[in-house]
Structure formats: C-alpha cells, structure tokens
Design a protein around this motif. Sequence first.
Motif, mmCIF file in Angstrom:
data_model
loop_
_atom_site.group_PDB
_atom_site.id
_atom_site.type_symbol
_atom_site.label_atom_id
_atom_site.label_comp_id
_atom_site.label_asym_id
_atom_site.label_seq_id
_atom_site.Cartn_x
_atom_site.Cartn_y
_atom_site.Cartn_z
ATOM 1 N N TRP A 131 7.655 25.617 50.756
ATOM 2 C CA TRP A 131 7.911 24.175 50.773
ATOM 3 C C TRP A 131 9.410 23.888 50.633
ATOM 4 N N ARG A 132 10.104 24.646 49.804
ATOM 5 C CA ARG A 132 11.526 24.374 49.565
ATOM 6 C C ARG A 132 12.397 24.808 50.745
ATOM 7 N N ILE A 133 11.873 25.712 51.582
ATOM 8 C CA ILE A 133 12.578 26.107 52.801
ATOM 9 C C ILE A 133 12.242 25.149 53.942
ATOM 10 N N ASN A 134 10.957 24.894 54.151
ATOM 11 C CA ASN A 134 10.527 24.097 55.303
ATOM 12 C C ASN A 134 10.701 22.595 55.113
ATOM 13 N N HIS A 135 10.583 22.106 53.885
ATOM 14 C CA HIS A 135 10.637 20.664 53.616
ATOM 15 C C HIS A 135 11.587 20.369 52.455
ATOM 16 N N PRO A 136 12.874 20.722 52.595
ATOM 17 C CA PRO A 136 13.799 20.603 51.457
ATOM 18 C C PRO A 136 14.054 19.169 51.009
ATOM 19 N N SER A 137 13.790 18.195 51.882
ATOM 20 C CA SER A 137 14.008 16.804 51.452
ATOM 21 C C SER A 137 12.906 16.338 50.510
ATOM 22 N N TRP A 138 11.757 17.012 50.524
ATOM 23 C CA TRP A 138 10.642 16.609 49.678
ATOM 24 C C TRP A 138 10.491 17.505 48.446
ATOM 25 N N TYR A 139 10.887 18.772 48.570
ATOM 26 C CA TYR A 139 10.658 19.734 47.483
ATOM 27 C C TYR A 139 11.993 20.364 47.070
ATOM 28 N N GLN A 140 12.370 20.129 45.839
ATOM 29 C CA GLN A 140 13.689 20.530 45.334
ATOM 30 C C GLN A 140 13.570 21.656 44.307
ATOM 31 N N PRO A 141 14.622 22.467 44.134
ATOM 32 C CA PRO A 141 15.841 22.486 44.940
ATOM 33 C C PRO A 141 15.599 23.209 46.259
ATOM 34 N N PRO A 142 16.347 22.858 47.302
ATOM 35 C CA PRO A 142 16.160 23.544 48.580
ATOM 36 C C PRO A 142 16.549 25.022 48.469
ATOM 37 N N ILE A 143 15.869 25.861 49.245
ATOM 38 C CA ILE A 143 16.193 27.294 49.283
ATOM 39 C C ILE A 143 16.907 27.577 50.596
ATOM 40 N N GLU A 144 18.130 28.120 50.502
ATOM 41 C CA GLU A 144 18.964 28.290 51.691
ATOM 42 C C GLU A 144 19.375 29.731 51.928
ATOM 43 N N ASN A 145 18.942 30.663 51.057
ATOM 44 C CA ASN A 145 19.330 32.056 51.231
ATOM 45 C C ASN A 145 18.406 32.946 50.403
ATOM 46 N N LEU A 146 18.630 34.258 50.486
ATOM 47 C CA LEU A 146 17.791 35.200 49.746
ATOM 48 C C LEU A 146 17.920 35.044 48.244
ATOM 49 N N ASP A 147 19.097 34.633 47.777
ATOM 50 C CA ASP A 147 19.253 34.408 46.337
ATOM 51 C C ASP A 147 18.313 33.308 45.866
ATOM 52 N N GLY A 148 18.130 32.278 46.697
ATOM 53 C CA GLY A 148 17.192 31.212 46.356
ATOM 54 C C GLY A 148 15.762 31.699 46.330
ATOM 55 N N VAL A 149 15.423 32.614 47.239
ATOM 56 C CA VAL A 149 14.080 33.197 47.257
ATOM 57 C C VAL A 149 13.849 34.009 45.988
ATOM 58 N N LYS A 150 14.860 34.796 45.626
ATOM 59 C CA LYS A 150 14.764 35.614 44.411
ATOM 60 C C LYS A 150 14.605 34.720 43.184
ATOM 61 N N ALA A 151 15.366 33.629 43.137
ATOM 62 C CA ALA A 151 15.281 32.691 42.010
ATOM 63 C C ALA A 151 13.900 32.040 41.941
ATOM 64 N N MET A 152 13.295 31.810 43.104
ATOM 65 C CA MET A 152 11.954 31.226 43.130
ATOM 66 C C MET A 152 10.946 32.191 42.505
ATOM 67 N N GLY A 153 11.039 33.469 42.828
ATOM 68 C CA GLY A 153 10.166 34.463 42.213
ATOM 69 C C GLY A 153 10.333 34.493 40.711
ATOM 70 N N ARG A 154 11.574 34.379 40.272
ATOM 71 C CA ARG A 154 11.853 34.385 38.833
ATOM 72 C C ARG A 154 11.255 33.145 38.166
ATOM 73 N N GLU A 155 11.328 31.997 38.845
ATOM 74 C CA GLU A 155 10.764 30.756 38.306
ATOM 75 C C GLU A 155 9.264 30.875 38.097
#
Length: 404
Positions: A131-155
């Motif tokens: 959701w944060r990659i495909n619909h960043p205006s609706w689901y925050q924070p947007p994911i824009e790179n692999l670091d964001g993906v890694k942070a999502m797993g940690r969350e």
Amino acid sequence: MTQSSKATSLEILACDAGWRNYHFVKLTTEDGIVGWSEFDEGFGSPGVGAAIQRLSARVIGQNVFLHERIYAELFAATRPAAGGVVAQALGAIENALLDAKAKSLGVPCYELLGGKIRDRVRVYWSHCATWRINHPSWYQPPIENLDGVKAMGREVREKKFTALKTNIFSYDDGKPTGWRPGFGSPFAPEINVDRKILHDLRMHLEAIRDGAGPDVDILLDCNFNAKTEGYLKILRTIADLDMFWIEIDSFNPQALGYIRRQSPHPISSCETLLGLREFLPYFNEQAIDVAIVDTPWNGVWQSMKIAAAAEAFEVNVAPHNFYGHLCSMMNAHFCASVPNLRIMEIDIDRLAWDHELFTHEPEIQNGHLIIPDRPGWGTEPNEEALRAHPPKTSGGLLNYGRKS
C-alpha cells in the motif's frame, strides 16, 4: 416455531475509500433491527450494487430468519447467470440477513455458525509495503527504496505481528513499482516473467526479511501475474527462502496442481472463486495447501460449506480480507467458527478516516484479532461518517494502470 422478523427495506450505501470505494447493504426489519454487510465493486466486480438492488424486491417481506431459503430462492431466480457479480450480490444479501438474524436473537453471528472455536485469531499484515508503494498518497509514510522496505519489515516485528504478506515489485533506479500485469499494470497481456522481475522480487523479499527478522512468517501474493511457466520460475528463484506460503491465482486447477507438486513452499489460492462448485476441482486436483475464501463475495453461511468441504480434502482455509472494517469483522466470525483455519488476512495500513466510518474497529493484540461478543458482526457503518466521505465515480482495479 420459527421466529419471524420481516425485511421492510434494503438500501445500498457507499463512501470514499481512497483509491476505491466501500459499499454496504443496509437491511431493515419490521422490528427496527438493521442488518449490515459490506461488499466490494473495486476488485474486478462493477455492478454488484445494481444486482443487489434488482434482487431486493424478492427479499423485502421475507422473514430474515430464513436466510437459507431466501438464498435458495435468489439462486433459483438467477441460475442461468449463476456466479460472477450475481453470486457476489447473493453473498452480500446473505451477510446482511445473518447480521439481522443475530441481532434479533441478541447474539454474535458466530453463534449462528455453530459457536466459536477460538477467542483469538492469528492475523497477517497484508499488503505489507504494497500500500505504501502503490498508494503513497493514502498510506504513509511512502516507501521509495529498499531501505523503506526493510523499515516496513522492522515495523511489523516491533508492533508484534507474527506474519506479513507482500507482493511483486519492479525496481528502477532503486525505486519500487508494483508489478501486476495480470491486472493490466503494466499492460502486458502475455504475462511473462523475465530475469529482472525475478531478481527484483528476490531482492525485495530479502530486504523485508532483513527488517522483519527470522521469527516473522513471510507470505508472497503473486495474484494472476504469471502463467504456469512464470510461477515455476518464481518458485525456483526463491526456493531457498523461508516462506509461509506462495499465493497463486490460476483459472486452471490442473495447472495449479502441477505447480504445487513442484513447489518447495505451500501454495494458497482460490480467493476469486464463487460457490462450492468452483472450489471442488481444486480440491479434487490437490492443487492447494490452503483454500482462500472470500466470505463477503460468497456469503459467510455459504463459506462455511466451502470450509467443510475443504476439511474433507485435508485442506485448511483462510479468508480473503482487504476491504473495510465491517468485512474484517464478518471474516472474524467465520474464522472463529471454522475448525480448519490457517490464518486471517487483514490490512493494518488504513486510511486516515477509516476509524470514523465504523462503530468499532477490530481489536488486535500481539498479532491476534480478539473475537467480539457484541450482537451481529460486532460493528456497523456510521451513516453520518459515510455521508461525510461521499463515494467517487471511479476507483479500484478498473483504474489500475491508468492516469487519474
């Protein structure tokens, strides 16, 4: 003697849900009881509401306690066009009847399904990173790179969820984009899986595992985004990764059985099937480890029949659940009641106004949904909030891959 409470009206309501709309059936009885259900027109099903309204004349005046009889009558009236949008309309009506019946009796809906087997249901965080990659205006924070993906797993791990599900992404200059040619984005009707997609998928899964750690189960949803050859390529590419399941949609049970017999990972499927008749070829073919049942589409009572058949084939079930909070509660009652449950899907990333739309949100503790004991489904849409967020004229899969 059968108790009686006649349906006096059946209305359709809808509201804005970001990239799609939420849709509801409101069924009122002569006693002032309101039975609710949530349905969906955004997952490839335009026109469900019109079908419900056309069928409503056969529901009004009938006793809501006799939901199986009403379902049988509606099926008979629509038999030449059984399945598809018509089946989803029948499911939405059935679910509203169940809510009205349970409220009339003052009991939770799970009591109509044989009573609850469990008080808590394990859930997985669905569309994780998606959701944060495909619909960043609706689901925050947007994911824009692999670091964001890694942070999502940690969350996910830090919020004490024990499982997550993600999707397939293509990475260009380090930036992820949802890869869903099966749904027309990009438009590539041949649906081939090339070397780059395989590389990017593995990279994505390794990043989310890096963040989530070794103890969180990871699920991958491939949807309809490959043919048999492509799914086998994906399975070979991630054969050594620790995966809870690979979710594969296929219209051909023999093809899926062929895939499953070569897969190192469990295979789940069937979320787009309607009625027990459509599930049986997949059971007979031993094509799946887990049958995914969309209870808003099928109706929860009919879904219990599908689950019972799955049990006879040594298959567990999991609900398809990526809608609003009412659908989550409907699915929760199904999960509370079926013996052969695997796990429950739920979206944790929500719209900013989702909490306003319903009287109760799902209660989740340590990665488990607590089954409510309130009458009916245990939540209702807030009509004032629905009016404050009027539905859009477009949305859902029909707008995937198109400029808005």
